[in-house]
Design a protein around this motif. Structure first.
Motif, PDB file in Angstrom:
ATOM      1  N   SER A  42      -8.236   1.479 -10.867  1.00  0.00           N
ATOM      2  CA  SER A  42      -8.485   0.918 -12.604  1.00  0.00           C
ATOM      3  C   SER A  42      -7.455   1.529 -13.403  1.00  0.00           C
ATOM      4  N   LEU A  43      -6.956   0.230 -13.886  1.00  0.00           N
ATOM      5  CA  LEU A  43      -6.119   0.713 -15.079  1.00  0.00           C
ATOM      6  C   LEU A  43      -5.725  -0.580 -16.125  1.00  0.00           C
ATOM      7  N   ASN A  44      -4.660  -0.351 -17.112  1.00  0.00           N
ATOM      8  CA  ASN A  44      -4.392  -1.599 -17.679  1.00  0.00           C
ATOM      9  C   ASN A  44      -3.213  -1.573 -17.776  1.00  0.00           C
ATOM     10  N   TYR A  45      -3.551  -3.193 -16.906  1.00  0.00           N
ATOM     11  CA  TYR A  45      -2.473  -3.937 -15.973  1.00  0.00           C
ATOM     12  C   TYR A  45      -2.668  -5.107 -17.158  1.00  0.00           C
ATOM     13  N   THR A  46      -0.580  -4.758 -17.440  1.00  0.00           N
ATOM     14  CA  THR A  46      -0.377  -6.585 -17.773  1.00  0.00           C
ATOM     15  C   THR A  46       0.677  -6.298 -16.388  1.00  0.00           C
ATOM     16  N   GLY A  47       0.804  -7.902 -16.586  1.00  0.00           N
ATOM     17  CA  GLY A  47       1.302  -8.810 -15.387  1.00  0.00           C
ATOM     18  C   GLY A  47       2.763  -9.933 -16.494  1.00  0.00           C
ATOM     19  N   ILE A  48       3.840  -9.813 -16.244  1.00  0.00           N
ATOM     20  CA  ILE A  48       4.183 -11.220 -17.125  1.00  0.00           C
ATOM     21  C   ILE A  48       5.380 -11.546 -15.303  1.00  0.00           C
ATOM     22  N   ASP A  49       5.279 -12.817 -15.943  1.00  0.00           N
ATOM     23  CA  ASP A  49       6.102 -14.280 -14.519  1.00  0.00           C
ATOM     24  C   ASP A  49       6.355 -15.213 -15.142  1.00  0.00           C
ATOM     25  N   LEU A  50       7.728 -15.669 -14.909  1.00  0.00           N
ATOM     26  CA  LEU A  50       8.195 -17.193 -15.365  1.00  0.00           C
ATOM     27  C   LEU A  50       7.595 -18.147 -15.131  1.00  0.00           C
ATOM     28  N   ASN A  51       6.897 -17.401 -14.069  1.00  0.00           N
ATOM     29  CA  ASN A  51       6.604 -18.892 -12.877  1.00  0.00           C
ATOM     30  C   ASN A  51       4.856 -18.796 -13.491  1.00  0.00           C
ATOM     31  N   GLU A  52       4.525 -20.098 -14.086  1.00  0.00           N
ATOM     32  CA  GLU A  52       3.466 -20.792 -14.850  1.00  0.00           C
ATOM     33  C   GLU A  52       1.815 -20.553 -13.360  1.00  0.00           C
ATOM     34  N   LYS A  53       2.846 -21.523 -12.595  1.00  0.00           N
ATOM     35  CA  LYS A  53       1.653 -21.462 -11.129  1.00  0.00           C
ATOM     36  C   LYS A  53       1.138 -19.953 -10.865  1.00  0.00           C
ATOM     37  N   HIS A  54       1.697 -19.495 -10.715  1.00  0.00           N
ATOM     38  CA  HIS A  54       1.762 -17.215 -10.236  1.00  0.00           C
ATOM     39  C   HIS A  54       0.526 -17.099 -11.405  1.00  0.00           C
ATOM     40  N   ILE A  55       0.847 -16.963 -12.576  1.00  0.00           N
ATOM     41  CA  ILE A  55       0.173 -16.652 -13.569  1.00  0.00           C
ATOM     42  C   ILE A  55      -0.974 -17.459 -13.367  1.00  0.00           C
ATOM     43  N   ALA A  56      -1.647 -18.342 -13.889  1.00  0.00           N
ATOM     44  CA  ALA A  56      -2.818 -19.103 -13.681  1.00  0.00           C
ATOM     45  C   ALA A  56      -3.086 -18.628 -11.906  1.00  0.00           C
TER      46      ALA A  56
ATOM     47  N   ARG B 147       0.851  -0.952  -0.068  1.00  0.00           N
ATOM     48  CA  ARG B 147      -0.143   0.192  -0.113  1.00  0.00           C
ATOM     49  C   ARG B 147       0.658   1.393  -0.419  1.00  0.00           C
ATOM     50  N   ARG B 148       1.582   0.681   0.932  1.00  0.00           N
ATOM     51  CA  ARG B 148       2.776   2.340   0.901  1.00  0.00           C
ATOM     52  C   ARG B 148       3.685   2.723   0.118  1.00  0.00           C
ATOM     53  N   TYR B 149       4.119   0.960  -0.884  1.00  0.00           N
ATOM     54  CA  TYR B 149       4.897   1.710  -2.322  1.00  0.00           C
ATOM     55  C   TYR B 149       4.199   2.095  -3.229  1.00  0.00           C
ATOM     56  N   VAL B 150       2.862   0.984  -3.497  1.00  0.00           N
ATOM     57  CA  VAL B 150       1.613   2.459  -4.339  1.00  0.00           C
ATOM     58  C   VAL B 150       1.586   3.594  -4.197  1.00  0.00           C
ATOM     59  N   ASN B 151       1.036   3.909  -3.641  1.00  0.00           N
ATOM     60  CA  ASN B 151       0.540   5.443  -3.052  1.00  0.00           C
ATOM     61  C   ASN B 151       1.713   6.179  -2.715  1.00  0.00           C
ATOM     62  N   GLU B 152       3.134   6.126  -2.368  1.00  0.00           N
ATOM     63  CA  GLU B 152       4.492   6.559  -2.359  1.00  0.00           C
ATOM     64  C   GLU B 152       5.234   6.944  -3.013  1.00  0.00           C
ATOM     65  N   VAL B 153       5.234   6.062  -4.042  1.00  0.00           N
ATOM     66  CA  VAL B 153       6.023   5.548  -4.840  1.00  0.00           C
ATOM     67  C   VAL B 153       5.469   5.450  -6.238  1.00  0.00           C
ATOM     68  N   LEU B 154       4.842   4.478  -6.300  1.00  0.00           N
ATOM     69  CA  LEU B 154       4.587   4.126  -7.880  1.00  0.00           C
ATOM     70  C   LEU B 154       3.158   5.403  -8.124  1.00  0.00           C
ATOM     71  N   LYS B 155       2.293   5.953  -7.311  1.00  0.00           N
ATOM     72  CA  LYS B 155       1.459   6.978  -7.927  1.00  0.00           C
ATOM     73  C   LYS B 155       0.645   6.563  -8.625  1.00  0.00           C
ATOM     74  N   PRO B 156       0.140   5.452  -9.144  1.00  0.00           N
ATOM     75  CA  PRO B 156      -0.544   5.522 -10.327  1.00  0.00           C
ATOM     76  C   PRO B 156      -1.465   6.306 -10.593  1.00  0.00           C
ATOM     77  N   THR B 157      -2.084   6.750 -11.897  1.00  0.00           N
ATOM     78  CA  THR B 157      -3.203   7.503 -11.776  1.00  0.00           C
ATOM     79  C   THR B 157      -4.322   6.674 -13.288  1.00  0.00           C
ATOM     80  N   PRO B 158      -6.453   6.665 -12.451  1.00  0.00           N
ATOM     81  CA  PRO B 158      -6.501   5.597 -13.271  1.00  0.00           C
ATOM     82  C   PRO B 158      -6.164   5.663 -14.807  1.00  0.00           C
ATOM     83  N   GLY B 159      -6.516   4.642 -15.326  1.00  0.00           N
ATOM     84  CA  GLY B 159      -6.255   4.725 -17.090  1.00  0.00           C
ATOM     85  C   GLY B 159      -5.011   4.246 -17.376  1.00  0.00           C
ATOM     86  N   ILE B 160      -3.868   4.660 -17.035  1.00  0.00           N
ATOM     87  CA  ILE B 160      -3.008   4.472 -16.933  1.00  0.00           C
ATOM     88  C   ILE B 160      -2.463   2.639 -17.593  1.00  0.00           C
TER      89      ILE B 160
END
Length: 212
Positions: free
Chosen positions: A63-77, A32-45
């Motif tokens: 709410s934003l356009n999110y893509t997550g990528i990871d080599l671990n198939e179990k995590h992505i599932a 929560r702190r990392y998002v609010n104090e560092v990432l500071k994402p705005t809706p829609g990005i």
């Protein structure tokens, strides 16, 4: 990747165990702190989450356009099952598998990944991600770090980490040398319930490096 993957370390690759461990350590407040104090994402990005794991961060994002990528198939599932309607989830390597997204991301997040990568792997990753970043976009990283006069408990925890390439602040900055980024750094000492030090880097298209 330079990391321990046998014995108890192997269990962390199971999404439910990984998620439970992280939140036992206080990851909910840390994220929560990392998002609010560092990432500071705005809706829609448009945001790319590199090494997203089970996408824990999504619960804290607008709410934003999110893509997550990871080599671990179990995590992505696991992420698809929990957050399938909120983003795109890709099993793969961000350095090779997102070429179609060139110059399209406003924000690229790399959480707790660099200390699992050798120098050449990390440098190659940044080279690839720079092509995916919009001209006014940001790449943000967070990892544990070695510091002068560091608390003994933090040193011990670092030594037990599954990642084998925890670096000093200068060592992390070296990964961006010659990449043409303007880099800011920030150190946190209190994101988790246990003694722990994190370094954040915020990289933008440019040529300077500075610390806050």
């Amino acid at each position: 990747m330079a990391q321990r993957i046998t014995g108890l370390y192997q269990s962390i690759r199971i999404p439910s165990i990984y998620k439970g461990l992280m939140f036992a350590l206080g990851a909910d407040n840390a994220i929560r702190r990392y998002v609010n104090e560092v990432l500071k994402p705005t809706p829609g990005i448009k945001m790319l989450d590199v090494g997203c794991g089970p996408a824990n961060i999504l619960a804290y994002l607008p709410s934003l356009n999110y893509t997550g990528i990871d080599l671990n198939e179990k995590h992505i599932a696991f992420a698809r099952e929990l957050y399938g309607s909120r983003g795109r989830f890709v099993v793969g390597n961000a350095a090779n598998d997102l070429r179609q997204d060139e110059n399209s991301f406003d924000l690229i997040n790399i959480s707790a990944l660099l200390h699992h990568l050798a120098d050449d792997e990390a440098i190659s990753l940044f080279t690839s991600l720079k092509r995916l970043l919009k001209q006014d976009g940001r790449i943000v990283t967070i990892d544990n770090v070695w510091l002068p006069r560091q608390r003994t408990a933090v040193k011990l925890i670092n030594k037990l980490d599954s990642g084998l390439n925890i670096r000093t602040p200068g060592g992390y900055l070296e990964l961006l040398n010659g990449q043409g980024f303007d880099v800011q750094t920030r150190v946190f000492h209190d994101l988790l319930r246990i003694p722990y030090d994190h370094i954040v880097m915020i990289a933008r298209h440019g040529s300077k490096q500075r610390s806050d």
